[in-house]
Motif scaffolding. Structure first.
Motif, PDB file in Angstrom:
ATOM      1  N   ASN A 171       0.830  -1.215   0.000  1.00 22.50           N
ATOM      2  CA  ASN A 171       0.000   0.000   0.000  1.00 22.50           C
ATOM      3  C   ASN A 171       0.856   1.254   0.000  1.00 22.50           C
ATOM      4  O   ASN A 171       0.632   2.170  -0.791  1.00 22.50           O
ATOM      5  CB  ASN A 171      -0.963  -0.024   1.193  1.00 22.50           C
ATOM      6  CG  ASN A 171      -2.042  -1.057   0.982  1.00 22.50           C
ATOM      7  OD1 ASN A 171      -2.756  -1.017  -0.015  1.00 22.50           O
ATOM      8  ND2 ASN A 171      -2.121  -2.026   1.884  1.00 22.50           N
ATOM      9  N   TRP A 175       1.294   3.978  -3.101  1.00 16.75           N
ATOM     10  CA  TRP A 175       1.116   5.426  -2.865  1.00 16.75           C
ATOM     11  C   TRP A 175       2.352   6.198  -3.335  1.00 16.75           C
ATOM     12  O   TRP A 175       2.250   7.230  -4.012  1.00 16.75           O
ATOM     13  CB  TRP A 175       0.859   5.647  -1.362  1.00 16.75           C
ATOM     14  CG  TRP A 175       0.711   7.068  -0.942  1.00 16.75           C
ATOM     15  CD1 TRP A 175      -0.340   7.900  -1.190  1.00 16.75           C
ATOM     16  CD2 TRP A 175       1.650   7.829  -0.157  1.00 16.75           C
ATOM     17  NE1 TRP A 175      -0.119   9.129  -0.605  1.00 16.75           N
ATOM     18  CE2 TRP A 175       1.091   9.115   0.035  1.00 16.75           C
ATOM     19  CE3 TRP A 175       2.885   7.553   0.422  1.00 16.75           C
ATOM     20  CZ2 TRP A 175       1.736  10.124   0.761  1.00 16.75           C
ATOM     21  CZ3 TRP A 175       3.529   8.548   1.146  1.00 16.75           C
ATOM     22  CH2 TRP A 175       2.958   9.821   1.310  1.00 16.75           C
ATOM     23  N   SER A 190       1.326  -6.338   3.777  1.00 18.59           N
ATOM     24  CA  SER A 190       0.501  -5.224   4.261  1.00 18.59           C
ATOM     25  C   SER A 190       0.423  -5.268   5.783  1.00 18.59           C
ATOM     26  O   SER A 190       0.726  -6.282   6.399  1.00 18.59           O
ATOM     27  CB  SER A 190      -0.897  -5.270   3.644  1.00 18.59           C
ATOM     28  OG  SER A 190      -1.460  -6.533   3.844  1.00 18.59           O
ATOM     29  N   ILE A 195      -5.080  -2.209   7.037  1.00 22.67           N
ATOM     30  CA  ILE A 195      -6.009  -2.669   5.987  1.00 22.67           C
ATOM     31  C   ILE A 195      -7.405  -2.956   6.557  1.00 22.67           C
ATOM     32  O   ILE A 195      -8.326  -3.238   5.807  1.00 22.67           O
ATOM     33  CB  ILE A 195      -5.465  -3.888   5.197  1.00 22.67           C
ATOM     34  CG1 ILE A 195      -5.195  -5.069   6.123  1.00 22.67           C
ATOM     35  CG2 ILE A 195      -4.219  -3.503   4.401  1.00 22.67           C
ATOM     36  CD1 ILE A 195      -4.893  -6.370   5.357  1.00 22.67           C
ATOM     37  N   GLU A 219      -0.225   3.403   4.794  1.00 24.88           N
ATOM     38  CA  GLU A 219      -0.371   1.941   4.830  1.00 24.88           C
ATOM     39  C   GLU A 219      -1.824   1.514   4.615  1.00 24.88           C
ATOM     40  O   GLU A 219      -2.119   0.329   4.497  1.00 24.88           O
ATOM     41  CB  GLU A 219       0.115   1.378   6.171  1.00 24.88           C
ATOM     42  CG  GLU A 219       1.619   1.384   6.318  1.00 24.88           C
ATOM     43  CD  GLU A 219       2.063   0.959   7.705  1.00 24.88           C
ATOM     44  OE1 GLU A 219       1.279   0.356   8.441  1.00 24.88           O
ATOM     45  OE2 GLU A 219       3.221   1.251   8.064  1.00 24.88           O
ATOM     46  N   THR A 221      -5.436   1.124   2.561  1.00 26.23           N
ATOM     47  CA  THR A 221      -5.688   0.738   1.162  1.00 26.23           C
ATOM     48  C   THR A 221      -5.949   1.991   0.315  1.00 26.23           C
ATOM     49  O   THR A 221      -6.316   3.047   0.846  1.00 26.23           O
ATOM     50  CB  THR A 221      -6.933  -0.173   1.062  1.00 26.23           C
ATOM     51  OG1 THR A 221      -8.050   0.568   1.538  1.00 26.23           O
ATOM     52  CG2 THR A 221      -6.757  -1.459   1.854  1.00 26.23           C
ATOM     53  N   GLU A 222      -5.811   1.828  -0.984  1.00 27.94           N
ATOM     54  CA  GLU A 222      -5.981   2.971  -1.884  1.00 27.94           C
ATOM     55  C   GLU A 222      -7.383   3.575  -1.746  1.00 27.94           C
ATOM     56  O   GLU A 222      -7.548   4.802  -1.736  1.00 27.94           O
ATOM     57  CB  GLU A 222      -5.746   2.508  -3.328  1.00 27.94           C
ATOM     58  CG  GLU A 222      -5.758   3.653  -4.309  1.00 27.94           C
ATOM     59  CD  GLU A 222      -5.428   3.193  -5.730  1.00 27.94           C
ATOM     60  OE1 GLU A 222      -5.564   1.989  -6.038  1.00 27.94           O
ATOM     61  OE2 GLU A 222      -5.042   4.057  -6.528  1.00 27.94           O
TER      62      GLU A 222
END
Ligand code: 13P
Ligand code: SF4
Length: 327
Positions: A171, A175, A190, A195, A219, A221-222
């Motif tokens: 993650n 980014w 991750s 998450i 860290e 999630t998108e």
């Protein structure tokens, strides 16, 4: 109409009045600290009682600098294993203590050194950027280290003509790749804490506090990062909250961060980021350190971090590179 929340949010309201007096255990720690010529370094995710007696509280980058600069004989590191290990890598002659040696990190565990070594054997020209949340064994196999606080700057500095592998956090890697435009292969690791924050849970909270900007750790999630007004390291969250005109903030990271924000920005309100099942989220590894274990570690000068010298030396080079590049 705000969505119904099925829990009460965890909220740190503005501080009122004086801080409570120190407890006897906290007093004992301050006394022992003097006797041992020790420095106490604490990560932003530590419990409030530990943050209160630390000499320095900060993110991984700030802690790495403090560890590199200190002239204390003993470093008591209140954080997780890879952080204390980093302090030992830059301070081979000092005693580095961790209150609980079991305080690991799921993200670090997702990248065993043997697997990275096997990957490098198959891909000998790869340039390895390792997020500091990894073991000394992984650092020893890496070209440069980064933290969430300097990852963009580090990746901007790496050679243009090499394929890049970013380990172990996919993650953060994603980014950084988006911010720098640098293509990178991402290790599929991750953080189990970050998450767990979801768009659905966050949307519900946001509908109750529509005026509160969202600040999230990279860290996450998108999808969660995309909802945030700011994505940054834990240290930068303090500056963001100080400088932003808003009075309250939704903080999407481990809940210990709220203690730090509350102390540094006492006039504002901080609301913990929710998961699907819980009003906030704690890292079970960070929370293995307790104030009593901190006292015992100083008393017994144990548990101590030790490292094979060969690994330590190999891990030092990419850490040093990071410290030099991010000054
Ligand atoms: P920071 O370096 O932003 O403090 O993050 C450390 C960490 O462990 C995040 O999960
Ligand atoms: Fe590791 Fe996640 Fe805990 Fe940070 S919050 S120490 S990345 S498990």
């Amino acid at each position: 109409m705000p969505e119904l929340l099925d829990y009460e949010p965890v909220i740190f309201e503005p501080a009122r009045g004086e801080e409570e007096p120190l407890s006897p255990v906290q007093e004992e720690i301050l006394q022992l600290k003097k006797e041992r010529n020790a420095i106490i370094l604490a990560h932003n995710y530590q419990v409030g009682s530990i943050q209160r007696i630390a000499d320095y509280v900060g993110d991984s980058l700030g802690l790495a600098y403090k560890a590199a600069e200190t002239d204390a004989e003993v470093i008591l590191f209140c954080g997780v294993h890879f952080m204390a290990e980093t302090a030992k890598i830059v301070n081979p002659d000092k005693k580095v203590l961790l209150p609980d040696l079991e305080a690991g990190c799921s993200l670090s565990d997702s990248c065993p050194p043997e697997r990275l070594a096997a990957y490098k054997e198959q891909n000998p020209d790869v340039y390895v950027v390792a997020y500091i949340n990894c073991s000394a064994g992984v650092k020893a196999l890496s070209d440069v280290i980064c933290t969430s606080g300097n990852a963009v700057r580090i990746v901007e500095n790496i050679p243009q003509d090499r394929p890049v592998l970013f380990v172990p956090d996919q993650n953060l890697g994603q980014w950084v790749a988006a911010r720098t435009g640098r293509k990178m292969r991402l290790w599929p690791g991750s953080c189990y804490v970050h998450i767990l924050f979801t768009v659905r849970a966050l949307e519900k909270l946001k509908s109750r506090y529509p005026d509160a900007p969202i600040v999230a750790h990279p860290e996450c999630t998108e999808a969660v990062r995309d909802m945030a007004d700011e994505v940054c390291s834990t240290e930068k969250m303090v500056g963001f909250a100080k400088n932003h005109p808003a009075d309250r903030f939704i903080v999407i990271t481990e809940a210990g961060m709220l203690h730090r924000l509350h102390r540094e920005v006492p006039e504002k309100t901080f609301i913990a980021g929710p998961t699907e099942n819980c009003a906030c989220n704690e890292c079970r590894f960070m929370k293995m350190n307790t104030i009593e274990k901190v006292r015992d570690a100083l008393k017994n000068l144990s548990p101590e971090i030790t490292l094979p010298e060969e690994i330590r030396q190999a891990a030092y080079t990419p850490i040093k590179r990071m410290l030099d590049w991010s000054r």
